[in-house]
Scaffold this motif. Sequence first.
Motif, mmCIF file in Angstrom:
data_model
loop_
_atom_site.group_PDB
_atom_site.id
_atom_site.type_symbol
_atom_site.label_atom_id
_atom_site.label_comp_id
_atom_site.label_asym_id
_atom_site.label_seq_id
_atom_site.Cartn_x
_atom_site.Cartn_y
_atom_site.Cartn_z
ATOM 1 N N HIS A 218 -38.256 69.551 10.351
ATOM 2 C CA HIS A 218 -39.092 68.483 10.900
ATOM 3 C C HIS A 218 -38.250 67.261 11.253
ATOM 4 C CE1 HIS A 218 -41.936 65.273 11.298
ATOM 5 N NE2 HIS A 218 -41.584 64.733 10.142
ATOM 6 N N GLN A 219 -37.389 66.854 10.334
ATOM 7 C CA GLN A 219 -36.615 65.638 10.572
ATOM 8 C C GLN A 219 -35.644 65.807 11.744
ATOM 9 O OE1 GLN A 219 -37.503 63.035 9.096
ATOM 10 N NE2 GLN A 219 -38.711 63.880 7.388
ATOM 11 N N ILE A 220 -35.019 66.973 11.856
ATOM 12 C CA ILE A 220 -34.112 67.205 12.987
ATOM 13 C C ILE A 220 -34.890 67.215 14.299
ATOM 14 C CG2 ILE A 220 -32.525 68.865 14.017
ATOM 15 C CD1 ILE A 220 -31.393 67.389 11.637
ATOM 16 N N ALA A 221 -36.090 67.817 14.274
ATOM 17 C CA ALA A 221 -36.921 67.787 15.491
ATOM 18 C C ALA A 221 -37.293 66.370 15.867
ATOM 19 C CB ALA A 221 -38.177 68.628 15.258
ATOM 20 N N VAL A 222 -37.627 65.541 14.876
ATOM 21 C CA VAL A 222 -37.949 64.132 15.143
ATOM 22 C C VAL A 222 -36.747 63.418 15.744
ATOM 23 C CG1 VAL A 222 -38.496 61.938 14.025
ATOM 24 C CG2 VAL A 222 -39.764 64.005 13.406
ATOM 25 N N ILE A 223 -35.573 63.630 15.155
ATOM 26 C CA ILE A 223 -34.362 62.983 15.676
ATOM 27 C C ILE A 223 -34.111 63.402 17.115
ATOM 28 C CG2 ILE A 223 -31.848 62.909 15.423
ATOM 29 C CD1 ILE A 223 -32.264 63.090 12.400
ATOM 30 N N ILE A 290 -48.941 63.640 6.592
ATOM 31 C CA ILE A 290 -49.545 63.298 7.885
ATOM 32 C C ILE A 290 -49.020 61.949 8.378
ATOM 33 C CG2 ILE A 290 -51.723 62.699 9.002
ATOM 34 C CD1 ILE A 290 -53.066 64.835 7.337
ATOM 35 N N ASP A 291 -48.837 60.998 7.468
ATOM 36 C CA ASP A 291 -48.293 59.693 7.868
ATOM 37 C C ASP A 291 -46.881 59.825 8.435
ATOM 38 O OD1 ASP A 291 -50.620 58.457 7.104
ATOM 39 O OD2 ASP A 291 -49.871 57.856 5.125
ATOM 40 N N GLU A 292 -46.076 60.684 7.830
ATOM 41 C CA GLU A 292 -44.712 60.882 8.331
ATOM 42 C C GLU A 292 -44.732 61.428 9.748
ATOM 43 O OE1 GLU A 292 -42.699 63.405 5.632
ATOM 44 O OE2 GLU A 292 -42.589 61.930 4.006
ATOM 45 N N PHE A 293 -45.580 62.423 10.004
ATOM 46 C CA PHE A 293 -45.655 62.971 11.352
ATOM 47 C C PHE A 293 -46.259 61.959 12.332
ATOM 48 C CE2 PHE A 293 -44.991 67.019 9.229
ATOM 49 C CZ PHE A 293 -44.253 67.717 10.159
ATOM 50 N N SER A 294 -47.189 61.160 11.825
ATOM 51 C CA SER A 294 -47.789 60.146 12.710
ATOM 52 C C SER A 294 -46.755 59.118 13.127
ATOM 53 C CB SER A 294 -48.964 59.465 11.989
ATOM 54 O OG SER A 294 -49.984 60.406 11.690
ATOM 55 N N LYS A 295 -45.889 58.710 12.187
ATOM 56 C CA LYS A 295 -44.825 57.773 12.540
ATOM 57 C C LYS A 295 -43.854 58.390 13.530
ATOM 58 C CE LYS A 295 -44.874 55.299 8.119
ATOM 59 N NZ LYS A 295 -44.080 54.985 6.899
ATOM 60 N N LEU A 298 -46.719 62.144 16.332
ATOM 61 C CA LEU A 298 -47.690 63.226 16.418
ATOM 62 C C LEU A 298 -49.038 62.720 15.913
ATOM 63 C CD1 LEU A 298 -48.241 66.250 17.011
ATOM 64 C CD2 LEU A 298 -47.679 66.732 14.609
ATOM 65 N N SER A 299 -50.030 62.756 16.762
ATOM 66 C CA SER A 299 -51.376 62.325 16.399
ATOM 67 C C SER A 299 -52.118 63.507 15.764
ATOM 68 C CB SER A 299 -52.134 61.828 17.628
ATOM 69 O OG SER A 299 -53.451 61.461 17.284
ATOM 70 N N ILE A 300 -52.541 63.344 14.503
ATOM 71 C CA ILE A 300 -53.102 64.455 13.730
ATOM 72 C C ILE A 300 -54.541 64.134 13.355
ATOM 73 C CG2 ILE A 300 -52.873 65.852 11.641
ATOM 74 C CD1 ILE A 300 -49.908 65.137 11.635
ATOM 75 N N GLU A 301 -55.406 65.104 13.592
ATOM 76 C CA GLU A 301 -56.784 65.032 13.127
ATOM 77 C C GLU A 301 -56.961 66.033 11.998
ATOM 78 O OE1 GLU A 301 -61.378 65.862 14.659
ATOM 79 O OE2 GLU A 301 -59.708 65.910 16.081
ATOM 80 N N GLN A 302 -57.516 65.561 10.884
ATOM 81 C CA GLN A 302 -57.670 66.416 9.719
ATOM 82 C C GLN A 302 -59.131 66.711 9.455
ATOM 83 O OE1 GLN A 302 -56.272 64.746 6.049
ATOM 84 N NE2 GLN A 302 -57.100 66.414 4.802
ATOM 85 N N ARG A 303 -59.413 67.991 9.134
ATOM 86 C CA ARG A 303 -60.759 68.400 8.770
ATOM 87 C C ARG A 303 -60.688 69.242 7.503
ATOM 88 N NH1 ARG A 303 -62.993 70.734 14.605
ATOM 89 N NH2 ARG A 303 -62.809 68.771 15.802
ATOM 90 N N ALA A 330 -45.942 72.200 15.818
ATOM 91 C CA ALA A 330 -46.805 71.459 16.739
ATOM 92 C C ALA A 330 -46.073 70.269 17.345
ATOM 93 C CB ALA A 330 -48.064 70.992 16.006
ATOM 94 N N HIS A 331 -45.234 69.618 16.542
ATOM 95 C CA HIS A 331 -44.482 68.475 17.047
ATOM 96 C C HIS A 331 -43.397 68.892 18.034
ATOM 97 C CE1 HIS A 331 -42.109 64.552 16.036
ATOM 98 N NE2 HIS A 331 -42.793 64.459 17.162
ATOM 99 N N LYS A 332 -42.713 69.995 17.733
ATOM 100 C CA LYS A 332 -41.616 70.431 18.587
ATOM 101 C C LYS A 332 -42.122 71.050 19.887
ATOM 102 C CE LYS A 332 -38.277 72.795 16.832
ATOM 103 N NZ LYS A 332 -37.540 73.819 16.067
ATOM 104 N N HIS A 333 -43.160 71.865 19.803
ATOM 105 C CA HIS A 333 -43.585 72.652 20.954
ATOM 106 C C HIS A 333 -44.913 72.180 21.544
ATOM 107 C CE1 HIS A 333 -40.372 75.293 19.706
ATOM 108 N NE2 HIS A 333 -40.955 75.497 18.532
ATOM 109 N N GLY A 334 -45.514 71.132 20.945
ATOM 110 C CA GLY A 334 -46.790 70.649 21.463
ATOM 111 C C GLY A 334 -46.662 70.014 22.835
ATOM 112 N N GLY A 335 -47.758 70.104 23.602
ATOM 113 C CA GLY A 335 -47.715 69.569 24.961
ATOM 114 C C GLY A 335 -48.269 68.171 25.110
ATOM 115 N N ASP A 336 -49.130 67.730 24.173
ATOM 116 C CA ASP A 336 -49.734 66.406 24.345
ATOM 117 C C ASP A 336 -49.584 65.520 23.116
ATOM 118 O OD1 ASP A 336 -51.348 67.772 22.635
ATOM 119 O OD2 ASP A 336 -53.230 67.416 23.722
ATOM 120 N N GLY A 337 -48.762 65.901 22.161
ATOM 121 C CA GLY A 337 -48.519 65.064 20.986
ATOM 122 C C GLY A 337 -49.689 64.984 20.029
ATOM 123 N N THR A 338 -50.577 65.990 20.027
ATOM 124 C CA THR A 338 -51.715 66.009 19.112
ATOM 125 C C THR A 338 -51.753 67.336 18.373
ATOM 126 O OG1 THR A 338 -53.247 66.919 20.763
ATOM 127 C CG2 THR A 338 -53.056 64.503 20.632
#
Length: 415
Positions: A218-223, A290-295, A298-303, A330-338
């Motif tokens: 995750h961290q390498i993908a973020v970088i 979720i906060d880490e990915f949001s920063k 990546l916009s995350i909706e949780q159910r 989802a962060h690496k390969h997602g198309g709309d950041g959600t």
Amino acid sequence: MRSGSRAFPVPFESHLPVRLRWIPSALAIIVVCIPVVVASRSANTLAGSTTEVLATSAVVAIVLVAALVLRARYPRSTAAVAIAAACAAVLLSSLALIGPGPVVASTLTVMITLFGVGSRQGRMPALILAGSGIVAIGAVVLLAPPPESRGIESLVLLVALVGLAASGGVAQYNGRAFIQSITERARRAEETRESEAERRVAEERLAIARDLHDVMAHQIAVINLHAASASQALRTRPDDAERSLTTVREAARTVLGEIGSLLTVLRSADSGHSVTLAPTPGLSHLTQLIDEFSKAGLSIEQRTVGTPFELDSLRDIVAHRVLQEGLTNAHKHGGDGTALVQLDYGSDSLGITVTNVTKPRRDDRIVVESGHGLVGVRERASSVGGSLETSFGPGPVHRFVVTIPFDSSDSGPQS
């Protein structure tokens, strides 16, 4: 030492040095030949001439000596020869052609060779040969008794001596077999312990590799993503570039910290010192994850479906790790950041679903399902009896679904 495919316990002579292995046979030959030599002095009192008596006694002695010399290589054959020689000696003694000395010598040879059969080959061969010897020699003793012999008393003595010799050899065989079995079990236990240690080392290495991938992927993908974003926005949107570089710096700090912790664990294991590690996160750290990915953008909706309850520690860790991997994909390969995270608490399992829109390209399936991430997720899920399923559609939608069955140690639905 003998022909045949069965492996018998090694007799005691084989434990002697090579230069001393002749001693048991030499002692046996001396003991057997003494009665023949003593009896030859009274040869002139027998029916035949002195030369004939001495020649006959010498032939019997040679046969007995040959049986003793070859008893280690051919135990059954030499025992049969000794029995035949004893029958012949009893018959010749009944005809007054030889004295009692060869009869005693042949009886001793039968005992020694039967002891060797029992010692080398076990109960059944010794029992068969001992029974055959008793029947054969006993028949000759009863039908053609030597002079001044008592048939019944001689037969009882013969049974006792032959039985004692055969049972002594079998007892030695069983004792060596018991020691050999204990040694073999100890050797197998040592090999099993070594293989078990190697298996545990392999499992630990695999667990370290999975944890390293889960933490760093995750961290390498973020970088990577924010470094590219910062390079594009550096001239036209310096504020966005600064925020991206801040995220890159924080992610790099996190990676360095995790690598340092891992190296500390490995070094402490090599040096034999123990290290207190921070507890491995579970679903109780879901908000922080979720906060880490949001920063990271990546916009995350949780159910949550069903009534949440606490899992056992192993399933809790697995749930956190597979959810981390799903959000990383989802962060690496997602198309709309959600991304949509859904936790389904059922009556017998927990379902974790991460849904995201993929990038519009033809090889999205290959990109999403390649690499070691999903392999590690499947291994983690299978370690607790769970499974992983991935699917595409309808449209550019990817679903990452992990099912974790509950265990009897789970605390049950919370009130």
